[in-house]
Design an enzyme around this catalytic site. Structure first.
Site, PDB file in Angstrom:
ATOM      1  N   GLY A  12       0.818  -1.210   0.000  1.00  0.00           N
ATOM      2  CA  GLY A  12       0.000   0.000   0.000  1.00  0.00           C
ATOM      3  C   GLY A  12       0.849   1.256   0.000  1.00  0.00           C
ATOM      4  N   ASP A  13       0.200   2.393  -0.260  1.00  0.00           N
ATOM      5  CA  ASP A  13       0.867   3.702  -0.266  1.00  0.00           C
ATOM      6  C   ASP A  13       1.987   3.805  -1.298  1.00  0.00           C
ATOM      7  OD1 ASP A  13      -0.770   4.497   1.844  1.00  0.00           O
ATOM      8  OD2 ASP A  13       0.666   3.824   3.361  1.00  0.00           O
ATOM      9  N   GLU A  14       1.862   3.066  -2.379  1.00  0.00           N
ATOM     10  CA  GLU A  14       2.912   3.075  -3.396  1.00  0.00           C
ATOM     11  C   GLU A  14       2.865   4.343  -4.254  1.00  0.00           C
ATOM     12  OE1 GLU A  14       0.538   0.749  -3.149  1.00  0.00           O
ATOM     13  OE2 GLU A  14       1.469  -1.207  -2.801  1.00  0.00           O
ATOM     14  N   LYS A  16      -0.495   4.999  -5.841  1.00  0.00           N
ATOM     15  CA  LYS A  16      -1.559   4.642  -6.802  1.00  0.00           C
ATOM     16  C   LYS A  16      -2.385   5.865  -7.199  1.00  0.00           C
ATOM     17  CE  LYS A  16      -3.093   1.816  -3.704  1.00  0.00           C
ATOM     18  NZ  LYS A  16      -1.997   1.887  -2.714  1.00  0.00           N
ATOM     19  N   GLY A  17      -2.622   6.747  -6.205  1.00  0.00           N
ATOM     20  CA  GLY A  17      -3.460   7.917  -6.454  1.00  0.00           C
ATOM     21  C   GLY A  17      -2.906   8.777  -7.574  1.00  0.00           C
ATOM     22  N   GLY A  40      -5.756   5.851   1.671  1.00  0.00           N
ATOM     23  CA  GLY A  40      -5.502   7.288   1.608  1.00  0.00           C
ATOM     24  C   GLY A  40      -4.680   7.520   0.366  1.00  0.00           C
ATOM     25  N   THR A 130      -6.251   0.162  10.543  1.00  0.00           N
ATOM     26  CA  THR A 130      -6.535   1.594  10.531  1.00  0.00           C
ATOM     27  C   THR A 130      -7.716   1.926  11.456  1.00  0.00           C
ATOM     28  OG1 THR A 130      -7.968   1.287   8.616  1.00  0.00           O
ATOM     29  CG2 THR A 130      -5.670   1.857   8.165  1.00  0.00           C
ATOM     30  N   GLN A 225      -4.961  -0.260  -1.140  1.00  0.00           N
ATOM     31  CA  GLN A 225      -4.038  -1.169  -0.458  1.00  0.00           C
ATOM     32  C   GLN A 225      -3.013  -1.733  -1.460  1.00  0.00           C
ATOM     33  OE1 GLN A 225      -7.696  -1.624   0.410  1.00  0.00           O
ATOM     34  NE2 GLN A 225      -7.057   0.049   1.710  1.00  0.00           N
ATOM     35  N   GLY A 307      -1.459   8.832   9.844  1.00  0.00           N
ATOM     36  CA  GLY A 307      -0.336   9.660  10.296  1.00  0.00           C
ATOM     37  C   GLY A 307       0.798   8.858  10.920  1.00  0.00           C
ATOM     38  N   ARG A 308       0.671   7.527  10.955  1.00  0.00           N
ATOM     39  CA  ARG A 308       1.719   6.703  11.576  1.00  0.00           C
ATOM     40  C   ARG A 308       2.991   6.732  10.722  1.00  0.00           C
ATOM     41  NH1 ARG A 308      -1.250   0.981  12.228  1.00  0.00           N
ATOM     42  NH2 ARG A 308      -2.240   1.698  10.308  1.00  0.00           N
ATOM     43  N   ARG A 310       5.791   5.360   8.531  1.00  0.00           N
ATOM     44  CA  ARG A 310       5.850   4.090   7.792  1.00  0.00           C
ATOM     45  C   ARG A 310       7.199   3.427   8.020  1.00  0.00           C
ATOM     46  NH1 ARG A 310       3.656   7.129   2.512  1.00  0.00           N
ATOM     47  NH2 ARG A 310       1.460   7.222   3.047  1.00  0.00           N
ATOM     48  N   LYS A 336       8.706   7.896  -6.555  1.00  0.00           N
ATOM     49  CA  LYS A 336       9.705   8.338  -5.575  1.00  0.00           C
ATOM     50  C   LYS A 336      11.148   8.062  -5.980  1.00  0.00           C
ATOM     51  CE  LYS A 336       7.332   9.250  -1.442  1.00  0.00           C
ATOM     52  NZ  LYS A 336       7.438   9.239  -0.006  1.00  0.00           N
TER      53      LYS A 336
HETATM   54  P1  GDP Z   1      -1.392   5.568  -2.468  1.00  0.00           P
HETATM   55  O1  GDP Z   1      -2.156   5.172  -1.263  1.00  0.00           O
HETATM   56  O2  GDP Z   1      -0.797   4.390  -3.185  1.00  0.00           O
HETATM   57  O3  GDP Z   1      -2.167   6.451  -3.415  1.00  0.00           O
HETATM   58  O4  GDP Z   1      -0.159   6.430  -1.948  1.00  0.00           O
HETATM   59  P2  GDP Z   1      -0.198   7.578  -0.799  1.00  0.00           P
HETATM   60  O5  GDP Z   1      -0.818   8.791  -1.362  1.00  0.00           O
HETATM   61  O6  GDP Z   1      -0.728   7.048   0.472  1.00  0.00           O
HETATM   62  O7  GDP Z   1       1.355   7.774  -0.552  1.00  0.00           O
HETATM   63  C1  GDP Z   1       2.230   8.172  -1.558  1.00  0.00           C
HETATM   64  C2  GDP Z   1       2.943   9.454  -1.115  1.00  0.00           C
HETATM   65  O8  GDP Z   1       4.049   9.670  -1.982  1.00  0.00           O
HETATM   66  C3  GDP Z   1       2.087  10.699  -1.243  1.00  0.00           C
HETATM   67  O9  GDP Z   1       2.481  11.617  -0.244  1.00  0.00           O
HETATM   68  C4  GDP Z   1       2.447  11.237  -2.619  1.00  0.00           C
HETATM   69  O10 GDP Z   1       2.240  12.632  -2.769  1.00  0.00           O
HETATM   70  C5  GDP Z   1       3.913  10.924  -2.654  1.00  0.00           C
HETATM   71  N1  GDP Z   1       4.482  10.697  -3.982  1.00  0.00           N
HETATM   72  C6  GDP Z   1       3.969  10.013  -5.036  1.00  0.00           C
HETATM   73  N2  GDP Z   1       4.860   9.967  -6.053  1.00  0.00           N
HETATM   74  C7  GDP Z   1       5.963  10.618  -5.627  1.00  0.00           C
HETATM   75  C8  GDP Z   1       7.257  10.889  -6.203  1.00  0.00           C
HETATM   76  O11 GDP Z   1       7.588  10.503  -7.309  1.00  0.00           O
HETATM   77  N3  GDP Z   1       8.144  11.588  -5.410  1.00  0.00           N
HETATM   78  C9  GDP Z   1       7.837  12.037  -4.167  1.00  0.00           C
HETATM   79  N4  GDP Z   1       8.758  12.694  -3.478  1.00  0.00           N
HETATM   80  N5  GDP Z   1       6.641  11.792  -3.601  1.00  0.00           N
HETATM   81  C10 GDP Z   1       5.733  11.098  -4.312  1.00  0.00           C
HETATM   82  P1  IMO Z   2      -3.740   2.662   0.454  1.00  0.00           P
HETATM   83  O1  IMO Z   2      -4.912   2.438  -0.462  1.00  0.00           O
HETATM   84  C1  IMO Z   2      -1.133   1.145   3.591  1.00  0.00           C
HETATM   85  C2  IMO Z   2      -2.899  -1.753   6.385  1.00  0.00           C
HETATM   86  C3  IMO Z   2      -3.038  -1.291   7.822  1.00  0.00           C
HETATM   87  C4  IMO Z   2      -2.861  -2.635   8.530  1.00  0.00           C
HETATM   88  C5  IMO Z   2      -3.578  -3.605   7.615  1.00  0.00           C
HETATM   89  C6  IMO Z   2      -5.014  -3.929   8.026  1.00  0.00           C
HETATM   90  O2  IMO Z   2      -3.589   4.074   0.897  1.00  0.00           O
HETATM   91  O3  IMO Z   2      -2.509   2.075  -0.124  1.00  0.00           O
HETATM   92  P2  IMO Z   2      -7.274  -2.542   7.886  1.00  0.00           P
HETATM   93  O4  IMO Z   2      -7.660  -1.231   8.500  1.00  0.00           O
HETATM   94  O5  IMO Z   2      -7.353  -2.564   6.407  1.00  0.00           O
HETATM   95  O6  IMO Z   2      -7.989  -3.706   8.512  1.00  0.00           O
HETATM   96  O7  IMO Z   2      -5.715  -2.730   8.288  1.00  0.00           O
HETATM   97  O8  IMO Z   2      -3.598  -2.996   6.325  1.00  0.00           O
HETATM   98  N1  IMO Z   2      -3.517  -0.859   5.387  1.00  0.00           N
HETATM   99  C7  IMO Z   2      -2.821  -0.024   4.587  1.00  0.00           C
HETATM  100  N2  IMO Z   2      -1.514   0.257   4.535  1.00  0.00           N
HETATM  101  N3  IMO Z   2      -1.966   1.722   2.711  1.00  0.00           N
HETATM  102  C8  IMO Z   2      -3.290   1.423   2.726  1.00  0.00           C
HETATM  103  O9  IMO Z   2      -4.145   1.880   1.804  1.00  0.00           O
HETATM  104  C9  IMO Z   2      -3.778   0.539   3.721  1.00  0.00           C
HETATM  105  N4  IMO Z   2      -5.001   0.049   4.032  1.00  0.00           N
HETATM  106  C10 IMO Z   2      -4.829  -0.808   5.030  1.00  0.00           C
HETATM  107  O10 IMO Z   2      -2.047  -0.375   8.154  1.00  0.00           O
HETATM  108  O11 IMO Z   2      -1.499  -2.981   8.563  1.00  0.00           O
HETATM  109 MG    MG Z   3      -2.156   5.515   0.791  1.00  0.00          MG
END
Ligand code: GDP
Ligand code: IMO
Ligand code: MG
Length: 432
Positions: A12-14, A16-17, A40, A130, A225, A307-308, A310, A336
């Site tokens: 997650g948090d790669e 994707k958005g 998020g 979460t 995720q 806000g945790r 990573r 990134k």
């Molecule tokens: P998602 O859940 O997969 O959509 O990813 P998140 O939004 O939770 O986390 C990705 C974070 O990386 C966000 O703060 C983005 O603004 C940031 N981000 C995405 N692409 C880049 C990049 O190429 N460089 C930097 N520095 N930040 C990036």
């Molecule tokens: P995005 O879409 C990162 C993680 C939680 C926890 C586990 C289970 O932003 O990539 P849950 O509340 O789903 O039962 O929690 O999954 N988790 C994520 N980690 N990005 C997310 O979403 C996540 N959604 C859930 O931290 O470890």
């Molecule tokens: Mg995210």
């Protein structure tokens, strides 16, 4: 025209958005297929930052219709807050632009209370959820006890279903967890008001997508995720309760596999994870700080939803090979790359060592995974600031070599690499 799917290839948090935002510019429908407001997703447009939890990131473009698919678990209070916040910023969230599948499941305050109570009871062994009620809502869905969004169109049935639901959950909260109970009348009244506002958004998502796809138009499925949080293919039990992988996109939208064209796996140029569970490449101390950042930039590694801080580590190619296989990834999209600038060398994990043996595949059992240590190959770093790169040729040779190494090791082409959070801060990769 096809169905393209964006999948998180890690935990997650790669990012994707940002890629959903990029590809949404050419899509007619953007659809979320799994998860809930545990997600998020960040989209940065000039100096505006949008953080989306339930609404597909495609909403920022006024072009595509956005759909919350049947595979999603939906907290109506969170959805309405998100809709109001977007509307205040001039984004169209009217029923013409934002649709909800009848069969999406509802999250209730009881699900949230149960999520919190269960995590508290698990103590040291907690999943680190979460606490948005995700697990309990999917549990009810599978137990055939869930409440679906279609009830928004049937106020009396909704009220009756909620009364029963809260009564049943109150017993569990009280007797199993010794936790406070909920007021069923108050919850019912709250949901009646949500239903009034959200009923006009209801559609049969599968029919809507079929109409678009038959018409030759393009649908973008936005994953939440990541592959390693998948209930089947992730690091169980330290996973979420849904299928954020490509198979989940199909069941979570009601679309068949023949419609799929691209499956884009989004991965950071390193690895991060929030919550508990194994993480073979995790780093500590100074090295972790270097990748995570101190929190002074909006893109530093602190959870968008919670806000945790990573947990972070070098890129793990064993994981990416697993993600490529599980999802039939047609390509990777990197994020990134800019964060790695300035390192003398960049280690990447190419395999694991497991009790003296080399492992090329991600192990199926958590016990084996815990006994794995990464085998690193070290690539030369690059010193240049690459945040202004907009084309392959703008990247230093070592950054190009890093991307080419990933594509070859994962046997999957890399299509894009981003060099900053901004909408324009990416380039098309000319490697393969
Ligand atoms: P998602 O859940 O997969 O959509 O990813 P998140 O939004 O939770 O986390 C990705 C974070 O990386 C966000 O703060 C983005 O603004 C940031 N981000 C995405 N692409 C880049 C990049 O190429 N460089 C930097 N520095 N930040 C990036
Ligand atoms: P995005 O879409 C990162 C993680 C939680 C926890 C586990 C289970 O932003 O990539 P849950 O509340 O789903 O039962 O929690 O999954 N988790 C994520 N980690 N990005 C997310 O979403 C996540 N959604 C859930 O931290 O470890
Ligand atoms: Mg995210």
């Amino acid at each position: 025209m096809p169905l393209n799917i964006i999948i998180g290839a890690q935990w997650g948090d790669e990012g994707k958005g940002r890629y959903t935002d990029l590809l949404a510019a050419e899509a007619d429908v953007v659809a979320r297929f799994s998860g809930g407001d545990n997600a998020g997703h960040t989209v940065t447009v000039k100096d505006e930052i949008f953080k989306l939890h339930l609404i597909p990131s495609g909403i920022i473009h006024d072009r595509a219709i956005c759909l919350i698919g049947n595979g999603v678990v939906l907290n109506p209070a969170v959805l309405l807050r998100e809709m109001d916040a977007l509307a205040a910023r001039g984004v169209d969230v009217s029923p013409a632009h934002l649709k909800i599948s009848y069969n999406a499941h509802l999250i209730t305050p009881a699900h949230i209370a149960l999520d919190k109570a269960s995590e508290t009871q698990l103590g040291q062994g907690a999943i680190g959820t979460t606490q948005r009620g995700i697990g309990p809502a999917y549990t009810d869905k599978v137990a055939r006890e869930g409440l679906r969004a279609g009830l928004f169109a049937a106020p009396e049935e909704l009220a009756e279903a909620l009364h029963q639901h809260i009564r049943a959950k109150n017993e569990v909260l009280q007797k199993i967890y010794n936790a406070p109970t909920l007021d069923e009348t108050a919850v019912s009244a709250e949901y009646a008001a949500y239903a009034q506002r959200l009923a006009p958004h209801l559609v049969d998502g599968s029919v809507l997508l079929d109409d678009y796809l038959r018409d030759g138009r393009s649908v973008l499925a936005e994953g939440a995720q990541g592959t390693f949080l998948d209930i089947d293919h992730g690091t169980y039990p330290f996973v979420t309760s849904s299928s954020p992988t490509a198979g989940g996109a199909l069941t979570g939208l009601g679309v068949g596999p023949k419609m799929v064209d691209r499956v884009i796996g989004v991965t950071k140029a390193f690895t991060s994870r929030v919550g508990s569970g194994p993480f073979p490449c995790q780093l500590g101390g100074e090295q972790a700080m270097r990748l995570r950042g101190t929190g002074s930039n909006p893109w530093d590694e602190y959870g968008t939803t919670t806000g945790r801080p990573r947990r972070v580590g070098w890129l793990d190619l064993v994981m990416l090979r697993h993600a490529a296989r599980i999802n039939s990834l047609t390509e990777l999209a990197l994020t990134k790359m800019d964060i790695l600038s300035g390192l003398a060398e960049v280690p990447v994990c190419v395999a694991y060592e497991h009790r003296g043996q080399r492992l090329d595949h991600f192990p199926t059992s958590l016990e084996s995974l815990s006994a794995c240590t990464p085998i690193y190959e070290t690539l030369p770093g690059w010193q240049e600031d690459i945040s202004g790169a907009r084309a392959w040729a703008d990247l230093p040779q070592n950054a190009q070599a890093y991307i080419e190494f990933i594509a070859e090791a994962v046997r999957t082409p890399v299509s894009y690499a981003s060099v900053g959070p901004g909408r324009a801060q990416f380039l098309q990769v000319a490697a393969g």
